[in-house]
Design a protein around this motif. Structure first.
Motif, PDB file in Angstrom:
ATOM      1  N   PHE A 176       1.014   4.203  -8.729  1.00  0.00           N
ATOM      2  CA  PHE A 176       1.528   3.196  -7.797  1.00  0.00           C
ATOM      3  C   PHE A 176       2.919   2.752  -8.231  1.00  0.00           C
ATOM      4  O   PHE A 176       3.183   2.545  -9.416  1.00  0.00           O
ATOM      5  CB  PHE A 176       0.595   1.977  -7.749  1.00  0.00           C
ATOM      6  N   HIS A 178       6.446   0.222  -6.678  1.00  0.00           N
ATOM      7  CA  HIS A 178       6.634  -1.010  -5.909  1.00  0.00           C
ATOM      8  C   HIS A 178       7.949  -1.019  -5.134  1.00  0.00           C
ATOM      9  O   HIS A 178       8.577  -2.054  -4.979  1.00  0.00           O
ATOM     10  CB  HIS A 178       6.543  -2.209  -6.844  1.00  0.00           C
ATOM     11  N   ASP A 184       5.621   7.202   0.761  1.00  0.00           N
ATOM     12  CA  ASP A 184       4.540   7.677  -0.100  1.00  0.00           C
ATOM     13  C   ASP A 184       4.635   9.186  -0.281  1.00  0.00           C
ATOM     14  O   ASP A 184       4.940   9.933   0.658  1.00  0.00           O
ATOM     15  CB  ASP A 184       3.180   7.313   0.504  1.00  0.00           C
ATOM     16  N   TYR A 191       2.215   6.500  -4.668  1.00  0.00           N
ATOM     17  CA  TYR A 191       2.086   5.623  -3.505  1.00  0.00           C
ATOM     18  C   TYR A 191       2.645   4.233  -3.812  1.00  0.00           C
ATOM     19  O   TYR A 191       2.643   3.789  -4.961  1.00  0.00           O
ATOM     20  CB  TYR A 191       0.611   5.498  -3.099  1.00  0.00           C
ATOM     21  N   THR A 192       3.097   3.567  -2.771  1.00  0.00           N
ATOM     22  CA  THR A 192       3.663   2.223  -2.912  1.00  0.00           C
ATOM     23  C   THR A 192       2.571   1.170  -2.765  1.00  0.00           C
ATOM     24  O   THR A 192       1.733   1.254  -1.859  1.00  0.00           O
ATOM     25  CB  THR A 192       4.750   1.984  -1.858  1.00  0.00           C
ATOM     26  N   SER A 193       2.584   0.181  -3.641  1.00  0.00           N
ATOM     27  CA  SER A 193       1.635  -0.929  -3.534  1.00  0.00           C
ATOM     28  C   SER A 193       2.383  -2.232  -3.784  1.00  0.00           C
ATOM     29  O   SER A 193       3.554  -2.236  -4.170  1.00  0.00           O
ATOM     30  CB  SER A 193       0.503  -0.773  -4.551  1.00  0.00           C
ATOM     31  N   SER A 194       1.696  -3.338  -3.589  1.00  0.00           N
ATOM     32  CA  SER A 194       2.305  -4.633  -3.869  1.00  0.00           C
ATOM     33  C   SER A 194       2.427  -4.842  -5.378  1.00  0.00           C
ATOM     34  O   SER A 194       1.738  -4.209  -6.172  1.00  0.00           O
ATOM     35  CB  SER A 194       1.484  -5.766  -3.241  1.00  0.00           C
ATOM     36  N   GLY A 212      -1.977  -0.396  -1.827  1.00  0.00           N
ATOM     37  CA  GLY A 212      -0.967   0.214  -0.970  1.00  0.00           C
ATOM     38  C   GLY A 212      -1.506   0.574   0.407  1.00  0.00           C
ATOM     39  O   GLY A 212      -2.373  -0.102   0.960  1.00  0.00           O
ATOM     40  N   HIS A 213      -1.010   1.702   0.941  1.00  0.00           N
ATOM     41  CA  HIS A 213      -1.425   2.152   2.272  1.00  0.00           C
ATOM     42  C   HIS A 213      -2.578   3.141   2.219  1.00  0.00           C
ATOM     43  O   HIS A 213      -2.935   3.712   3.251  1.00  0.00           O
ATOM     44  CB  HIS A 213      -0.241   2.797   3.002  1.00  0.00           C
TER      45      HIS A 213
END
Length: 388
Positions: A176, A178, A184, A191-194, A212-213
């Motif tokens: 992950f 940010h 992604d 992958y992108t997450s908070s 994330g998504h």
């Protein structure tokens, strides 16, 4: 879920359920609009802002996270994107504030889903679309809650993608990052997450932001340790869940259009979907971020009609140009009424369960009108219906 499922796949499900092409488009548009109907947009339309069904990133950045602010956030996200599965779930040895959040965890086939679908029965096509968005999200967003909470929604480094490999699956650690602007990377599992925030009520801990998504992609399978799970792995099989969501939408919309008399939990369409099962599964399993083109092609093959691209502005002029007394009969006016009714339903159910995470709810029939002025629309419509 994304536009590929909420717009194009919902069109396909509506058409298989027996709706005509234009009706299916209206339902699909409304389902997708749930992800876009923000207070910012409603203000530009001079429409009731209490009908907001989502919050933009900029709105969330400015959102209050005191008690009132958290209740406002929860009313939106629990009502439309993370419908609680069991408002009376039990968990031993935990304090009431934690238990209340635990009871907001989203999942399919809960009593609130039945209430949501039944609320749309006999209402507008827009109401059907709102209900289908919520139904679909109960499958995609299961195990997360529509309220900011580190103790419910956080994830950790034990997060693995399960990639098909022969007759089984190969495990690959998910990385992950940010960077909100970075796409992604499916091929490399990035992958992108908070961003992790230790504050229990940080906006970063809303819904599935920490994952994330990944919940929004139909192709992915993964396992992880949820913050609430007592160190027990959760395996999330999105291709299976999304197929269940599609079959349940077809079944639900047959009920909404009157082809069946009841809507029951854990019931899915088999007859209408069976001839297309192979194609649907292929679309769901394809490893790419956006399946719009495939769902669009499938829908157009089903109906023989063109499915126009989603246009956010399509119905805005109709609403803004309508006289005040006629706004409720416009496309967006009907959507707004459906959104207000759904938010009122969920908020009331949460409140009556003894849970104040979504704030107070007033029974209009017993107490008279004491709520936000926007909800007078519902009271007036109910009175008009009673007089007929």
């Amino acid at each position: 879920m994304q536009m590929d499922f909420h717009y194009y796949a919902t069109y396909c499900a509506a058409y298989l359920a027996g709706y005509a092409h234009e009706e299916s488009l209206a339902i699909a548009y409304s389902a997708q609009f749930v992800d876009l109907c923000s207070r910012t947009l409603l203000k530009t339309l001079k429409a009731p802002t209490s009908a907001a069904t989502t919050q933009l990133q900029l709105e969330l950045m400015d959102a209050r996270t005191d008690l009132i602010g958290l209740q406002d956030i929860t009313r939106i996200w629990a009502s439309f994107h993370f419908l609680p599965r069991d408002l009376h779930a039990q968990r031993k040895g935990c304090a009431k504030p934690y238990l209340n959040k635990y009871r907001l965890i989203c999942g399919p086939n809960g009593d609130l889903l039945v209430d949501t679908v039944e609320l749309a029965k006999g209402a507008s096509l827009q109401a059907a679309g709102v209900a289908m968005h919520i139904l679909a999200d109960t499958w995609a967003h299961r195990y997360f809650a529509g309220t900011p909470s580190l103790v419910i929604n956080n994830t950790n480094s034990h997060f693995y993608e399960l990639i098909p490999d022969g007759d089984g699956f190969a495990e690959r650690p998910v990385t992950f990052r940010h960077s909100a602007s970075a796409e992604d990377d499916v091929e490399n599992g990035v992958y992108t997450s908070s961003i992790y925030q230790f504050s229990e009520h940080s906006i970063m801990n809303l819904g599935h932001g920490r994952a994330g998504h990944l919940p929004d992609y139909s192709f992915i399978r993964y396992k992880y340790l949820p913050a609430w799970g007592n160190y027990e792995e959760i395996v999330k099989d999105n291709p299976s869940d999304y197929e269940h969501a599609f079959r349940q939408m077809v079944y639900a919309m047959k009920y909404l259009r009157g082809a069946s008399e009841t809507f029951e939990k854990e019931t899915y369409d088999t007859e209408s979907v069976a001839p297309h099962e192979t194609e649907i599964r292929a679309i769901l399993a394809e490893r790419r971020l956006d399946a719009c083109a495939d769902w669009k092609a499938f829908g157009e093959k089903l109906s023989g009609q063109e499915i126009p691209d989603f246009d956010l502005e399509r119905y805005q002029a109709e609403y803004t140009n309508a006289p005040q007394e006629g706004k409720d009969e416009t496309f967006l006016g009907k959507f707004i009424l459906a959104a207000l009714a759904q938010k009122s339903l969920v908020t009331n159910k949460i409140f009556k369960s003894g849970n104040l995470c979504a704030g107070f709810s007033v029974d209009y029939e017993d107490k008279g009108f004491r709520g936000m002025k926007d909800f007078r629309l519902l009271v007036e419509r109910a009175k008009e219906a009673a007089r007929k």
